[in-house]
Design an enzyme around this catalytic site. Structure first.
Site, PDB file in Angstrom:
ATOM      1  N   ASP A  12       0.854  -1.180   0.000  1.00  0.00           N
ATOM      2  CA  ASP A  12       0.000   0.000   0.000  1.00  0.00           C
ATOM      3  C   ASP A  12       0.896   1.239   0.000  1.00  0.00           C
ATOM      4  O   ASP A  12       2.014   1.223   0.523  1.00  0.00           O
ATOM      5  CB  ASP A  12      -0.875  -0.020   1.254  1.00  0.00           C
ATOM      6  CG  ASP A  12      -1.750   1.219   1.386  1.00  0.00           C
ATOM      7  OD1 ASP A  12      -1.270   2.195   1.999  1.00  0.00           O
ATOM      8  OD2 ASP A  12      -2.864   1.215   0.887  1.00  0.00           O
ATOM      9  N   HIS A  33     -17.578  13.741  -5.386  1.00  0.00           N
ATOM     10  CA  HIS A  33     -16.408  14.303  -4.719  1.00  0.00           C
ATOM     11  C   HIS A  33     -15.121  14.009  -5.488  1.00  0.00           C
ATOM     12  O   HIS A  33     -14.059  14.474  -5.102  1.00  0.00           O
ATOM     13  CB  HIS A  33     -16.306  13.742  -3.306  1.00  0.00           C
ATOM     14  CG  HIS A  33     -16.043  12.255  -3.265  1.00  0.00           C
ATOM     15  ND1 HIS A  33     -16.867  11.334  -3.881  1.00  0.00           N
ATOM     16  CD2 HIS A  33     -15.039  11.535  -2.702  1.00  0.00           C
ATOM     17  CE1 HIS A  33     -16.389  10.115  -3.694  1.00  0.00           C
ATOM     18  NE2 HIS A  33     -15.273  10.205  -2.990  1.00  0.00           N
ATOM     19  N   TRP A  45     -11.011   8.689  -6.624  1.00  0.00           N
ATOM     20  CA  TRP A  45     -10.615   7.955  -7.842  1.00  0.00           C
ATOM     21  C   TRP A  45     -11.448   6.704  -8.061  1.00  0.00           C
ATOM     22  O   TRP A  45     -11.805   6.377  -9.194  1.00  0.00           O
ATOM     23  CB  TRP A  45      -9.126   7.614  -7.795  1.00  0.00           C
ATOM     24  CG  TRP A  45      -8.616   7.120  -9.121  1.00  0.00           C
ATOM     25  CD1 TRP A  45      -8.157   5.872  -9.420  1.00  0.00           C
ATOM     26  CD2 TRP A  45      -8.536   7.874 -10.350  1.00  0.00           C
ATOM     27  NE1 TRP A  45      -7.792   5.802 -10.741  1.00  0.00           N
ATOM     28  CE2 TRP A  45      -8.004   7.016 -11.342  1.00  0.00           C
ATOM     29  CE3 TRP A  45      -8.853   9.183 -10.698  1.00  0.00           C
ATOM     30  CZ2 TRP A  45      -7.783   7.417 -12.663  1.00  0.00           C
ATOM     31  CZ3 TRP A  45      -8.630   9.602 -12.014  1.00  0.00           C
ATOM     32  CH2 TRP A  45      -8.110   8.724 -12.969  1.00  0.00           C
ATOM     33  N   ASN A  46     -11.793   5.973  -6.995  1.00  0.00           N
ATOM     34  CA  ASN A  46     -12.658   4.804  -7.170  1.00  0.00           C
ATOM     35  C   ASN A  46     -14.017   5.207  -7.727  1.00  0.00           C
ATOM     36  O   ASN A  46     -14.555   4.555  -8.630  1.00  0.00           O
ATOM     37  CB  ASN A  46     -12.840   4.065  -5.845  1.00  0.00           C
ATOM     38  CG  ASN A  46     -11.619   3.251  -5.465  1.00  0.00           C
ATOM     39  OD1 ASN A  46     -10.867   2.806  -6.319  1.00  0.00           O
ATOM     40  ND2 ASN A  46     -11.419   3.058  -4.173  1.00  0.00           N
ATOM     41  N   SER A  47     -14.581   6.278  -7.198  1.00  0.00           N
ATOM     42  CA  SER A  47     -15.868   6.759  -7.698  1.00  0.00           C
ATOM     43  C   SER A  47     -15.753   7.215  -9.143  1.00  0.00           C
ATOM     44  O   SER A  47     -16.659   7.007  -9.962  1.00  0.00           O
ATOM     45  CB  SER A  47     -16.376   7.911  -6.822  1.00  0.00           C
ATOM     46  OG  SER A  47     -16.659   7.464  -5.517  1.00  0.00           O
ATOM     47  N   GLU A  66     -15.693   4.152 -11.345  1.00  0.00           N
ATOM     48  CA  GLU A  66     -17.032   3.566 -11.421  1.00  0.00           C
ATOM     49  C   GLU A  66     -17.910   4.360 -12.379  1.00  0.00           C
ATOM     50  O   GLU A  66     -18.659   3.787 -13.186  1.00  0.00           O
ATOM     51  CB  GLU A  66     -17.671   3.524 -10.033  1.00  0.00           C
ATOM     52  CG  GLU A  66     -17.092   2.460  -9.120  1.00  0.00           C
ATOM     53  CD  GLU A  66     -17.746   2.436  -7.752  1.00  0.00           C
ATOM     54  OE1 GLU A  66     -18.650   3.268  -7.505  1.00  0.00           O
ATOM     55  OE2 GLU A  66     -17.357   1.598  -6.921  1.00  0.00           O
ATOM     56  N   ALA A 108      -7.855  15.486   0.036  1.00  0.00           N
ATOM     57  CA  ALA A 108      -6.840  14.614  -0.565  1.00  0.00           C
ATOM     58  C   ALA A 108      -6.492  15.088  -1.971  1.00  0.00           C
ATOM     59  O   ALA A 108      -6.247  16.271  -2.179  1.00  0.00           O
ATOM     60  CB  ALA A 108      -7.307  13.156  -0.536  1.00  0.00           C
ATOM     61  N   GLU A 109      -6.482  14.155  -2.947  1.00  0.00           N
ATOM     62  CA  GLU A 109      -6.118  14.551  -4.320  1.00  0.00           C
ATOM     63  C   GLU A 109      -7.344  14.832  -5.177  1.00  0.00           C
ATOM     64  O   GLU A 109      -7.266  14.904  -6.400  1.00  0.00           O
ATOM     65  CB  GLU A 109      -5.244  13.453  -4.953  1.00  0.00           C
ATOM     66  CG  GLU A 109      -5.957  12.384  -5.744  1.00  0.00           C
ATOM     67  CD  GLU A 109      -6.759  11.368  -4.946  1.00  0.00           C
ATOM     68  OE1 GLU A 109      -7.105  10.323  -5.507  1.00  0.00           O
ATOM     69  OE2 GLU A 109      -7.060  11.624  -3.765  1.00  0.00           O
ATOM     70  N   GLN A 110      -8.510  15.013  -4.553  1.00  0.00           N
ATOM     71  CA  GLN A 110      -9.751  15.126  -5.318  1.00  0.00           C
ATOM     72  C   GLN A 110      -9.819  16.386  -6.170  1.00  0.00           C
ATOM     73  O   GLN A 110     -10.421  16.381  -7.254  1.00  0.00           O
ATOM     74  CB  GLN A 110     -10.948  15.044  -4.361  1.00  0.00           C
ATOM     75  CG  GLN A 110     -11.071  13.667  -3.717  1.00  0.00           C
ATOM     76  CD  GLN A 110     -11.974  13.645  -2.508  1.00  0.00           C
ATOM     77  OE1 GLN A 110     -12.711  14.593  -2.238  1.00  0.00           O
ATOM     78  NE2 GLN A 110     -11.919  12.552  -1.750  1.00  0.00           N
TER      79      GLN A 110
END
Length: 438
Positions: free
Chosen positions: A96, A329, A332-334, A337, A352-354
């Site tokens: 990770d 928001h 990255w996962n969203s 998707e 974060a990096e959003q």
């Protein structure tokens, strides 16, 4: 990491994976514990679970405490792996991004380390370039910064939130340095989605990059009241608002969102959650009664066209044919998707990096419209109903980005099929790991 493990053992018949989960009193939440228990119950002979528990150091700042807690487990990880894999050849570590202190353990055991980077290739390139950006970031958030992973200059105002705080910035610089010590990096992206960034990374002396995304569950049918309501709505008619596992707003912002939805006239599904108690990183919870925070009469006036829920099954919602747009928001996962299901996005980043991801979606890939690109949840700024309504209308009524999103969706779906770019990259990674001792 769990989904990556499943993907790897599916692709290689003799690969065995030991998943190490390190928790502390502050991170061992009920949700994490339930999930770990479910993994242990469902474990197969080729995917096993090692659970270690560390201790928090209250004398350290949050970022340093997390790193220190992981570092303290190096000896236990080494001993556990030696005991756990007596009959199998240890081929390597996949770490990770916050566990780079385990690079030393891999070196002691004589095996290579790889990194799993859960965000995109452009942000990985940014991370590598981060130390050279440090001086410019400290001078002004109005500057435009040029670096190899993006076509366009990056506005200083969308720099990742962590860089604006000395503690987290220092941790980011350390991680960027440690990433370079790995033999390769598995990136949760698709080459066709971020071709410029992936090509840019391949031309550097940084570790080899394997674009293996999208990692995660791709489709899921949930038979609950949310899906039942969506079944009754016309195709592509519903705007979906959901802000991730940490996304929540205070009362004034909630009322502005409600006003914007009502004013837009569009059908909506809104995942509304209460801010957590006990600090900025406390997990949100569901309201017992959302009426306590919504404008008086809002639910009655919108009963025919909208639903306000707590937690919702996001993947199942995005997969539904009635969803026409996603106010997100930009986690990255969203993002992946949304691309997978071909749902156009409106950007409202939180932390974060959003903010970086929002810029990538709006300006680089041109598959999202903007509510805001530079919003930060810690600022407690209130975005007006008028601004929100403009963003929702643009998302639902402007078709210019829908076709482009559909094109990317087709490319991303093809990446994991036989012969697809991500499938080939996974096979290349497994081949490299298998041949490390040859």
């Amino acid at each position: 990491m769990v989904e990556l493990a499943k993907l790897l053992v599916h692709r290689h018949s003799t690969l065995v994976i030991s998943l190490v989960i390190i928790t502390s009193p502050s991170t061992a939440t009920a949700a994490v514990t339930r999930y770990a228990d479910s993994l242990a119950a469902a474990a197969t002979p080729r995917v096993s679970l090692l659970r270690l528990r560390g201790e928090d150091d209250p004398s350290l700042p949050a970022g340093n405490a997390a790193v220190s807690m992981i570092e303290s487990q190096r000896t236990r990880v080494r001993e556990a792996l030696l005991e756990f894999t007596p009959t199998a050849r240890l081929a390597g570590f996949v770490l990770d991004m916050f566990c780079t202190s385990m690079l030393d353990v891999a070196e002691e055991l004589g095996v290579p380390s790889y990194l799993f980077f859960p965000s995109g290739a452009a942000f990985l390139g940014f991370t590598f370039h981060i130390q050279t950006l440090h001086a410019a970031a400290a001078e002004s958030t109005e500057a435009e910064l040029v670096f190899p992973g993006l076509v366009r200059p990056l506005p200083g105002k969308v720099l990742p939130s962590g860089l604006l705080h000395e503690e987290w910035a220092a941790a980011s610089y350390r991680m960027a340095r440690d990433f370079r010590k790995s033999k390769g990096i598995l990136v949760n992206t698709v080459k066709e989605l971020e071709s410029y960034a992936v090509d840019s990374l391949s031309r550097t002396e940084n570790p080899k990059v394997y674009p293996v995304g999208p990692i995660g569950e791709k489709s899921r049918r949930e038979d609950d009241e949310t899906i039942e309501w969506l079944d009754q709505q016309p195709e592509s008619s519903v705007v979906f608002l959901c802000f991730g596992s940490m996304g929540a707003f205070r009362g004034e912002q909630v009322r502005e969102i409600a006003s914007a939805l009502e004013g837009s006239g569009h059908r909506f599904l809104w995942s509304l959650r209460r801010p957590g108690e006990g600090g900025p990183w406390a997990s949100p919870t569901d309201y017992e009664d959302v009426r306590e925070v919504l404008p008086e009469g809002f639910l009655d006036r919108t009963a025919e066209v909208g639903r306000v829920m707590g937690w919702v099954p996001q993947a199942a919602v995005l997969a539904h044919k009635s969803i026409g747009g996603f106010v997100s928001h930009c986690g990255w996962n969203s993002t992946l998707e949304s691309v997978w299901f071909g749902v156009p996005m409106a950007t409202w980043p939180m932390y974060a990096e959003q903010q970086f991801n929002a810029f990538l979606l709006v300006e680089e890939l041109e598959i999202a419209t903007e509510v805001r690109m530079d919003y930060r949840s810690e600022s407690e700024e209130v975005v007006s109903a008028e601004e929100l309504e403009r963003g929702i209308r643009s998302l639902m009524e402007d078709c210019s980005r829908k076709g482009r999103m559909k094109g990317f969706s087709d490319l991303v779906r093809g990446a994991l099929t036989d012969g697809g770019s991500s499938s080939s990259s996974i096979a290349e990674f497994i081949g490299d790991v298998s041949n490390n001792d040859l």
